[in-house]
Design a protein around this motif. Structure first.
Motif, short mmCIF file in Angstrom:
data_model
loop_
_atom_site.label_atom_id
_atom_site.label_comp_id
_atom_site.label_asym_id
_atom_site.label_seq_id
_atom_site.Cartn_x
_atom_site.Cartn_y
_atom_site.Cartn_z
N ARG A 102 0.92 -1.05 -0.11
CA ARG A 102 -0.08 -0.15 0.05
C ARG A 102 0.98 1.37 0.05
NH1 ARG A 102 -2.90 -3.07 3.60
NH2 ARG A 102 -2.14 -2.05 5.65
N ARG A 103 1.71 1.14 0.90
CA ARG A 103 2.86 2.38 0.92
C ARG A 103 3.36 2.64 -0.37
NH1 ARG A 103 3.08 7.50 1.74
NH2 ARG A 103 5.11 8.11 2.23
N LEU A 104 4.17 1.67 -1.13
CA LEU A 104 4.71 1.58 -2.28
C LEU A 104 3.78 2.43 -3.46
CD1 LEU A 104 7.06 -1.56 -2.52
CD2 LEU A 104 7.62 0.97 -2.28
N ARG A 105 2.64 1.59 -3.31
CA ARG A 105 1.60 2.27 -4.38
C ARG A 105 1.38 3.76 -4.14
NH1 ARG A 105 -2.59 -1.86 -3.67
NH2 ARG A 105 -1.43 -3.03 -5.07
N PRO A 147 4.76 5.08 -12.24
CA PRO A 147 4.40 4.01 -12.15
C PRO A 147 5.22 3.14 -12.00
CG PRO A 147 3.32 4.81 -14.21
CD PRO A 147 4.07 5.82 -13.39
N GLU A 148 6.41 3.34 -12.32
CA GLU A 148 7.67 2.65 -12.53
C GLU A 148 8.47 2.65 -11.28
OE1 GLU A 148 8.01 0.48 -15.09
OE2 GLU A 148 6.08 1.36 -15.77
N LEU A 149 8.46 3.48 -10.41
CA LEU A 149 8.88 3.21 -9.09
C LEU A 149 8.84 2.16 -8.31
CD1 LEU A 149 10.33 5.71 -7.40
CD2 LEU A 149 8.04 5.76 -6.08
N LYS A 150 10.20 1.75 -7.94
CA LYS A 150 10.47 0.45 -7.20
C LYS A 150 11.10 0.56 -5.94
CE LYS A 150 10.29 -2.70 -11.40
NZ LYS A 150 8.95 -2.37 -11.59
N LEU A 151 11.02 -0.17 -4.88
CA LEU A 151 11.76 -0.12 -3.64
C LEU A 151 12.91 -0.89 -3.93
CD1 LEU A 151 11.99 0.67 -0.74
CD2 LEU A 151 10.63 -1.28 -0.08
N GLU A 193 13.71 3.21 -10.78
CA GLU A 193 13.02 3.04 -11.58
C GLU A 193 13.21 1.79 -12.38
OE1 GLU A 193 12.77 6.98 -13.89
OE2 GLU A 193 12.05 7.76 -12.17
N GLU A 194 14.55 1.65 -12.70
CA GLU A 194 15.12 0.41 -13.55
C GLU A 194 16.15 -0.46 -12.76
OE1 GLU A 194 16.92 1.84 -16.88
OE2 GLU A 194 15.56 3.37 -17.53
N ALA A 195 16.24 -1.60 -12.86
CA ALA A 195 17.02 -2.63 -12.37
C ALA A 195 18.24 -2.95 -13.23
CB ALA A 195 16.16 -3.79 -12.13
N GLY A 222 6.91 -3.06 -7.11
CA GLY A 222 8.02 -4.13 -7.33
C GLY A 222 9.23 -3.62 -6.34
N MET A 223 9.91 -4.53 -6.17
CA MET A 223 10.95 -4.46 -5.10
C MET A 223 12.22 -4.94 -6.04
SD MET A 223 11.51 -6.00 -1.35
CE MET A 223 10.64 -7.22 -1.72
N VAL A 224 13.38 -4.24 -5.98
CA VAL A 224 14.73 -4.50 -6.60
C VAL A 224 15.98 -4.90 -5.41
CG1 VAL A 224 16.40 -3.70 -8.11
CG2 VAL A 224 13.83 -3.03 -8.33
N VAL A 225 16.58 -5.94 -5.71
CA VAL A 225 17.49 -6.24 -4.77
C VAL A 225 18.79 -6.76 -5.38
CG1 VAL A 225 18.16 -7.84 -2.72
CG2 VAL A 225 15.92 -7.33 -2.96
N ASP A 226 19.92 -6.17 -5.25
CA ASP A 226 21.34 -6.51 -5.88
C ASP A 226 21.85 -8.03 -5.57
OD1 ASP A 226 23.67 -6.30 -3.80
OD2 ASP A 226 22.04 -4.88 -3.36
#
Length: 117
Positions: A20-23, A32-36, A56-58, A71-75
């Motif tokens: 909900r917070r990310l949305r 709309p492309e924003l990811k954590l 915005e991009e991975a 979405g969520m992004v992790v290295d």
């Protein structure tokens, strides 16, 4: 003689509150492309510390976890420390923040932002 055992790690999860917070943040930013982006760095009082940013991009070697429309992004380096963790969003007297519940952590600091494995 024992045989090899297979192991399928549990991926990173986002709670409903985090989704909900990310949305809401994506709407606030009009993106709309924003990811954590969730990451682990050395430091903190327990040895490692959690970090959060927005992307915005991975990168090509990042793991992207999509849940519904967020979405969520992790290295890859951070992912090994976070497998099986849950990312939550809390609001309270100390403020509002993303937090990680990490089953791999053998100890954590009082504020929960650093950990040891």
């Amino acid at each position: 003689m024992s045989g090899a055992e297979s192991f399928a790690p549990t991926p990173l999860l986002l709670t409903d509150a985090a989704v909900r917070r990310l949305r809401a943040l994506a709407v606030e930013e009009g993106n709309p492309e924003l990811k954590l982006r969730v990451f682990v760095t050395g430091g903190g009082c327990s040895g490692f510390q959690y970090g959060f940013d927005f992307a915005e991009e991975a990168a090509a070697d990042d793991t992207v976890i999509d849940i519904d429309d967020v979405g969520m992004v992790v290295d890859p380096l951070s992912y090994q420390y976070l497998v099986g963790s849950t990312v939550d969003f809390e609001e309270g007297l100390a403020g509002a923040r993303f937090v990680i519940k990490n089953p791999n952590a053998t100890s954590t600091c009082g504020c929960g932002s650093s950990f040891m494995v």
